[in-house]
Scaffold this motif. Structure first.
Motif, mmCIF file in Angstrom:
data_model
loop_
_atom_site.group_PDB
_atom_site.id
_atom_site.type_symbol
_atom_site.label_atom_id
_atom_site.label_comp_id
_atom_site.label_asym_id
_atom_site.label_seq_id
_atom_site.Cartn_x
_atom_site.Cartn_y
_atom_site.Cartn_z
ATOM 1 N N THR A 21 29.267 -81.596 29.390
ATOM 2 C CA THR A 21 27.958 -81.144 28.925
ATOM 3 C C THR A 21 27.159 -82.306 28.334
ATOM 4 O O THR A 21 27.694 -83.388 28.093
ATOM 5 C CB THR A 21 28.112 -80.066 27.837
ATOM 6 O OG1 THR A 21 28.699 -80.677 26.672
ATOM 7 C CG2 THR A 21 28.996 -78.914 28.302
ATOM 8 N N GLU A 22 25.889 -82.035 28.061
ATOM 9 C CA GLU A 22 25.040 -83.031 27.396
ATOM 10 C C GLU A 22 25.581 -83.379 26.024
ATOM 11 O O GLU A 22 25.501 -84.534 25.591
ATOM 12 C CB GLU A 22 23.612 -82.492 27.275
ATOM 13 C CG GLU A 22 22.867 -82.450 28.583
ATOM 14 C CD GLU A 22 21.431 -81.981 28.419
ATOM 15 O OE1 GLU A 22 20.749 -82.483 27.498
ATOM 16 O OE2 GLU A 22 21.008 -81.124 29.207
ATOM 17 N N ILE A 92 26.617 -84.208 34.596
ATOM 18 C CA ILE A 92 26.577 -83.126 33.611
ATOM 19 C C ILE A 92 26.656 -81.798 34.356
ATOM 20 O O ILE A 92 25.989 -81.598 35.360
ATOM 21 C CB ILE A 92 25.278 -83.183 32.775
ATOM 22 C CG1 ILE A 92 25.321 -84.350 31.806
ATOM 23 C CG2 ILE A 92 25.062 -81.886 32.000
ATOM 24 C CD1 ILE A 92 24.086 -84.502 30.963
ATOM 25 N N GLY A 93 27.494 -80.907 33.850
ATOM 26 C CA GLY A 93 27.664 -79.593 34.457
ATOM 27 C C GLY A 93 28.776 -79.522 35.478
ATOM 28 O O GLY A 93 29.165 -78.430 35.897
#
Length: 140
Positions: A21-22, A92-93
């Motif tokens: 994630t961020e 990300i993700g």
């Protein structure tokens, strides 16, 4: 006082999954002081094929270390050598599965060599290589 014994065998494997994630990237950047613009939403990062920021390699390597610590061998050990090849970026993700498999055991030195394979949610291999660890106890 004798050291504990651990039953490990060639072919034994373990895996863990994680979605990056961020927030993960933010913490990694703060700890490492690596503020590469590819790790954040900006025009440079968005020029990649997925239009998403790239996850720092060190963060993905942390998942490999987590498999060693939590699962295989899941006991007190020291990382001696790491050889990893990055075939595809992690974004990300992405959900990454890190799988480690024991390919050699040196009983005299108490060293265990493991093959490393990391794949994303699409089945794309993003990292492969191997690690050598010293197990602090007798490997049987």
């Amino acid at each position: 006082m004798s050291l504990p014994s651990y039953e490990l065998f060639i072919g034994q494997s373990a895996r863990l999954q994680r979605i990056f994630t961020e927030v993960d990237i933010k913490h990694c950047k703060e700890l490492t002081k690596d503020y590469n613009p590819l790790y954040q939403q900006n025009d440079i990062a968005l020029k990649n094929e997925d239009n998403r920021p790239i996850v720092p390699a060190l963060l993905v390597e942390g998942l490999v270390s987590q498999v060693i610590t939590d699962k295989l061998p899941g006991i007190a050990c020291v990382l001696l050598q790491k050889e990893l090849i990055y075939y595809h970026p992690v974004y990300i993700g992405d959900e990454i599965t890190a799988e480690l498999t024991i390919i050699d055991i040196d009983h005299d030195r108490e060293w265990v060599t493991q093959k490393v394979k990391c794949i994303n949610q699409n089945g794309t291999e993003v990292i492969k290589g191997q690690v050598v660890i010293y197990v602090t106890g007798k490997v049987i």
